[in-house]
Design a protein around this motif. Structure first.
Motif, PDB file in Angstrom:
ATOM      1  N   PHE A 184      -2.865   0.318  -8.736  1.00  0.00           N
ATOM      2  CA  PHE A 184      -1.439   0.001  -8.754  1.00  0.00           C
ATOM      3  C   PHE A 184      -1.228  -1.460  -9.148  1.00  0.00           C
ATOM      4  O   PHE A 184      -0.333  -1.772  -9.946  1.00  0.00           O
ATOM      5  CB  PHE A 184      -0.830   0.276  -7.381  1.00  0.00           C
ATOM      6  CG  PHE A 184       0.596  -0.181  -7.250  1.00  0.00           C
ATOM      7  CD1 PHE A 184       1.589   0.308  -8.088  1.00  0.00           C
ATOM      8  CD2 PHE A 184       0.942  -1.125  -6.284  1.00  0.00           C
ATOM      9  CE1 PHE A 184       2.911  -0.134  -7.967  1.00  0.00           C
ATOM     10  CE2 PHE A 184       2.248  -1.569  -6.159  1.00  0.00           C
ATOM     11  CZ  PHE A 184       3.234  -1.064  -7.001  1.00  0.00           C
ATOM     12  N   TYR A 185      -2.058  -2.352  -8.624  1.00  0.00           N
ATOM     13  CA  TYR A 185      -1.942  -3.779  -8.961  1.00  0.00           C
ATOM     14  C   TYR A 185      -2.133  -3.994 -10.461  1.00  0.00           C
ATOM     15  O   TYR A 185      -1.387  -4.754 -11.094  1.00  0.00           O
ATOM     16  CB  TYR A 185      -2.973  -4.592  -8.177  1.00  0.00           C
ATOM     17  CG  TYR A 185      -2.440  -5.149  -6.870  1.00  0.00           C
ATOM     18  CD1 TYR A 185      -2.034  -6.482  -6.777  1.00  0.00           C
ATOM     19  CD2 TYR A 185      -2.343  -4.348  -5.743  1.00  0.00           C
ATOM     20  CE1 TYR A 185      -1.543  -6.997  -5.590  1.00  0.00           C
ATOM     21  CE2 TYR A 185      -1.845  -4.846  -4.556  1.00  0.00           C
ATOM     22  CZ  TYR A 185      -1.444  -6.180  -4.479  1.00  0.00           C
ATOM     23  OH  TYR A 185      -0.940  -6.690  -3.310  1.00  0.00           O
ATOM     24  N   GLN A 230      -5.041   1.212  -4.346  1.00  0.00           N
ATOM     25  CA  GLN A 230      -4.113   0.091  -4.424  1.00  0.00           C
ATOM     26  C   GLN A 230      -4.453  -0.842  -5.581  1.00  0.00           C
ATOM     27  O   GLN A 230      -3.558  -1.417  -6.206  1.00  0.00           O
ATOM     28  CB  GLN A 230      -4.140  -0.693  -3.100  1.00  0.00           C
ATOM     29  CG  GLN A 230      -3.053  -1.745  -2.993  1.00  0.00           C
ATOM     30  CD  GLN A 230      -2.990  -2.353  -1.600  1.00  0.00           C
ATOM     31  OE1 GLN A 230      -3.394  -1.734  -0.621  1.00  0.00           O
ATOM     32  NE2 GLN A 230      -2.494  -3.571  -1.508  1.00  0.00           N
ATOM     33  N   ALA A 275       2.335   1.762  -3.449  1.00  0.00           N
ATOM     34  CA  ALA A 275       1.331   2.297  -4.364  1.00  0.00           C
ATOM     35  C   ALA A 275       1.207   3.816  -4.194  1.00  0.00           C
ATOM     36  O   ALA A 275       1.152   4.560  -5.178  1.00  0.00           O
ATOM     37  CB  ALA A 275      -0.015   1.624  -4.123  1.00  0.00           C
ATOM     38  N   TYR A 327      -0.316   6.390  -6.786  1.00  0.00           N
ATOM     39  CA  TYR A 327      -1.632   5.748  -6.892  1.00  0.00           C
ATOM     40  C   TYR A 327      -2.373   5.868  -5.564  1.00  0.00           C
ATOM     41  O   TYR A 327      -1.882   5.412  -4.530  1.00  0.00           O
ATOM     42  CB  TYR A 327      -1.495   4.274  -7.257  1.00  0.00           C
ATOM     43  CG  TYR A 327      -1.066   4.030  -8.684  1.00  0.00           C
ATOM     44  CD1 TYR A 327      -1.995   4.028  -9.722  1.00  0.00           C
ATOM     45  CD2 TYR A 327       0.274   3.804  -8.998  1.00  0.00           C
ATOM     46  CE1 TYR A 327      -1.602   3.813 -11.039  1.00  0.00           C
ATOM     47  CE2 TYR A 327       0.680   3.583 -10.299  1.00  0.00           C
ATOM     48  CZ  TYR A 327      -0.266   3.595 -11.316  1.00  0.00           C
ATOM     49  OH  TYR A 327       0.140   3.380 -12.608  1.00  0.00           O
ATOM     50  N   LYS A 363       0.826  -1.205   0.000  1.00  0.00           N
ATOM     51  CA  LYS A 363       0.000   0.000   0.000  1.00  0.00           C
ATOM     52  C   LYS A 363       0.862   1.257   0.000  1.00  0.00           C
ATOM     53  O   LYS A 363       0.569   2.234  -0.697  1.00  0.00           O
ATOM     54  CB  LYS A 363      -0.922  -0.008   1.224  1.00  0.00           C
ATOM     55  CG  LYS A 363      -1.922   1.141   1.245  1.00  0.00           C
ATOM     56  CD  LYS A 363      -2.874   1.018   2.428  1.00  0.00           C
ATOM     57  CE  LYS A 363      -3.906   2.134   2.411  1.00  0.00           C
ATOM     58  NZ  LYS A 363      -4.861   2.026   3.540  1.00  0.00           N
TER      59      LYS A 363
END
Length: 335
Positions: A310-311, A307, A299, A304, A296
């Motif tokens: 970001f993934y 989260q 990210a 970002y 987190k």
């Protein structure tokens, strides 16, 4: 040229000191950090403009500011690029050296045109780039004539001088240049007598030029090879965690307009969005290599707020999740 910063040579500070002005007062007014007068100071174009305007404000009249600094600047404090022109064979070679080395000292470029009995020196900027303060333009033009006077040892005069903006006391400038000075022109130009260009320089030093020229030529090559896209990526990396992800912020940091930045990136075959993506990717890899940062936090540090976003982005970059990528990296280190 280096698009991120303009280097202010220490000689500028010694020059203003001779005029009775405190360099630290200029720096304070211009809102730039000045720790030691002997160190080169790297600033943005906007800061560079503020330095020059602060100098003019402290001295008073803009015209006098131009002449006094250029005329009192000691050749012992010339930066290498200017020193090379001062020791040129003649005035023509000195001027063409100034035009060549001007690419190392933005923000203007110097264009030389010889027609008939005159030679015109014009200071140009990009169409989308802001104009500098008149004191900066004027000091450069004063110095171009001062260079000829010092080099030849003769009281040279100009044919004509044009400024695109107000320059203070025009009569003071006309007395210095020895010709008519006009303002509100469409250009910033200094016109010389072509007959003066072949005058030999009494300061000519072939041995010194043989030492300086290769070093300066290498610096020019290095500056020209410094891409705008690389500077943008570095700037983005610094600002990711603070949320500075828009082109206006980056353009301002690099001392240019947003339109100019977009045009230069197009010339290099990339876009701001692509560079932002690359900066995030590179920084994400660096942060994930630090086991003290959770996913987190990584990210957030690469810009970002979500989260999940970001993934998704990381899967596109690496074909895997941030957690799996991190585990694989640590696994390689322990084997």
């Amino acid at each position: 040229m280096n698009v991120e910063r303009i280097t202010v040579p220490p000689g500028l500070w010694s020059g203003v000191q001779r005029l009775g002005i405190d360099p630290y007062e200029i720096a304070s007014r211009a809102r730039v950090p000045l720790t030691r007068l002997t160190d080169p100071l790297a600033v943005t174009t906007e800061q560079y403009f503020r330095i020059w305007q602060s100098y003019a404000d402290l001295l008073g009249d803009t015209a006098e500011s131009m002449i006094k600094l250029a005329a009192t600047f000691d050749s012992d404090h010339y930066p290498p690029s200017v020193l090379a022109t001062y020791h040129a064979r003649n005035y023509r070679e000195a001027l063409h050296g100034m035009a060549r080395y001007k690419t190392m000292c933005p923000p203007e470029t110097l264009l030389i045109t010889e027609v008939g009995t005159s030679c015109t020196l014009e200071l140009n900027r990009g169409p989308d780039e802001p104009s500098g303060p008149s004191v900066l333009i004027g000091t450069t033009m004063v110095f171009l004539l001062e260079l000829g006077r010092r080099g030849t040892g003769q009281p040279l005069s100009a044919c004509a001088v044009e400024f695109s903006s107000a320059v203070g006391n025009v009569e003071v400038l006309e007395a210095y240049f020895g010709c008519r000075v006009t303002t509100a022109s469409t250009r910033n130009r200094l016109t010389l007598h072509q007959r003066d260009l072949d005058r030999p320089f009494v300061s000519y030093n072939q041995e010194l030029l043989e030492m300086l020229t290769p070093v300066l030529d290498q610096s020019i090559e290095e500056n020209h090879s410094s891409l705008v896209s690389a500077a943008v990526r570095r700037t983005l990396k610094r600002g990711l965690g603070e949320g500075h992800l828009d082109i206006r912020f980056v353009a301002n940091e690099l001392g240019m307009s947003g339109r100019t930045l977009q045009r230069r990136l197009t010339d290099e075959g990339t876009t701001f969005k692509q560079l932002l993506n690359q900066a995030r990717h590179e920084q994400a890899r660096e942060y994930l290599a630090n086991p003290e940062l959770n996913i987190k936090e990584v990210a957030f540090l690469v810009g970002y707020e979500d989260q999940n976003s970001f993934y998704r982005a990381f899967r596109l970059w690496e074909g895997d999740t941030p957690s799996n990528w991190r585990s694989a990296q640590f696994g390689r280190r322990t084997t």
